[in-house]
Motif scaffolding. Sequence first.
Motif, short mmCIF file in Angstrom:
data_model
loop_
_atom_site.label_atom_id
_atom_site.label_comp_id
_atom_site.label_asym_id
_atom_site.label_seq_id
_atom_site.Cartn_x
_atom_site.Cartn_y
_atom_site.Cartn_z
N TYR A 9 34.22 33.91 42.04
CA TYR A 9 34.92 33.78 40.77
C TYR A 9 34.24 32.73 39.90
N ARG A 45 39.28 37.30 32.44
CA ARG A 45 40.30 36.74 33.35
C ARG A 45 40.12 37.27 34.77
N GLN A 46 39.74 38.53 34.87
CA GLN A 46 39.53 39.11 36.19
C GLN A 46 38.39 38.41 36.92
N GLY A 49 39.18 35.08 38.33
CA GLY A 49 40.08 35.06 39.48
C GLY A 49 41.55 35.02 39.12
N ASP A 50 41.87 35.26 37.85
CA ASP A 50 43.27 35.27 37.43
C ASP A 50 44.00 36.53 37.89
N TYR A 51 43.25 37.58 38.17
CA TYR A 51 43.83 38.83 38.68
C TYR A 51 43.37 39.04 40.12
N GLU A 52 44.25 39.53 40.95
CA GLU A 52 43.87 39.85 42.32
C GLU A 52 42.97 41.09 42.32
N GLN A 53 41.90 41.06 43.10
CA GLN A 53 40.98 42.19 43.16
C GLN A 53 41.36 43.07 44.36
N PRO A 54 41.80 44.30 44.12
CA PRO A 54 42.10 45.20 45.25
C PRO A 54 40.85 45.41 46.10
N GLY A 56 39.19 43.03 47.61
CA GLY A 56 38.43 41.80 47.74
C GLY A 56 37.09 41.82 47.03
N TYR A 59 33.24 42.65 43.69
CA TYR A 59 34.09 43.56 42.91
C TYR A 59 33.40 43.94 41.61
#
Length: 314
Positions: A9, A45-46, A49-54, A56, A59
Motif C-alpha cells: 500500500y 484510496r484503494q 489501503g483504505d479499501y479491503e482488497q478481495p 489480498g 492486486y
Amino acid sequence: MRAIQFARYGGPEVLEAAEVPDPVVGPGQVLIDVEAAGVNFADIRQIAGDYEQPGGLPYIPGGEVIGRTPDGRRVMGFTANGYASKAVLDAGDLVSVPDRLGPGEALALLVQGLTAWHLLRSSARLRPGESVVVNAGAGGVGSLAVQLAREFGAGRVIATASTRDKRSLAVELGADTAVDGAADGYTERIIEANEDRPVDVVLDAVGGAVFEAALSALAGFGRLVTYGSSSGEPTPAVDPGRLMAANLGVSGFWLRPVLTERGAAGLEMDELLGLVASGRVRPLAGAEYPLSEAGRALADLAGRRTVGKVVLKV
C-alpha cells in the motif's frame, strides 16, 4: 495479459507493470478486450489501503473499463480489476457504446455521469428554478453536474473551481457564473454570485472547511449533498440544532450501493446517453495516459492537474 498492480500500500509510486494470467470468467460474465480503463479518486484510496482488497495482494486496481466482447460489441461497465488488457464484466450489466464516442467521453458517463445524475435527482431532489452550486465544476462529476443541473431545470447554476481556466470551462459548459472554490471567503462569494441571495443546493466533494462554508451559504430548506472529501481535511460535525433553525438538509451519496441494487444499465444511463446523442450534454474527456503510466495518471489526478475524465489507454 498485461496489467498494473500493487504489492504494497502507498501512493501511485507503488504501482508496477506485470504479466499475469487472464482472469477467469464465471457464470453470467463476459471477458472483454480492454480499450481503456477509467481513472478515479477511488483508485487512489484503494492503492492507499483504505479499501479491503478481495483476495489480498498483489492486486490490480481499476473499477471501470470500455472494450470489445468476443463477438465484437463495444461495451463498457464495472469490473474489479480494470488496469489490464482484459477484464471480466457481468453480462447483464453491459452498456452498449456507440463508436462515435471516445473512451473518455463514454467512461465519463459511468462513475461520474451516474453520480451527477443521482446527486441532482435522487439526493438533492432538484426542483425547477432552484439555484445550484457545483463545487469543482470543471472536474469529472462537476462538469456533468453543471450541464445536468441546467437540463433538469435549475434557475441559476454556480460553479466553483481553483483556476481561471477551469472557471471559464465551467461557464462554457453551462454555468451562469463560476467563482474561486477556496474555503476563505467561500460563503460570501457564493451568495454574491447568486445575486446576493443564499442558494438552494450545493453539491460538494471537497469537504473540510469548504463543507462548513457551503452550509453557511444555504437558504431556508436548502440542501447540501456531500459525496467525497478531496481536500483531505476533517469535516466538522454538523449541529442538528443549526439544521433545524433554518430547515436545512445534509445528505451523503455514494454510487456503489446504487450499482449493487440497480446496476449501470438502467433508465439513468439511458437518459445520459440520450442527452449526449442529442448534443445537449457533452462528457468532458480529459487526458489519456498509456497503461504503463498509471502512476503518473493517478498522481496528476490527486494533484488536481487534470480536467474531465482521465483514462488509461491499453
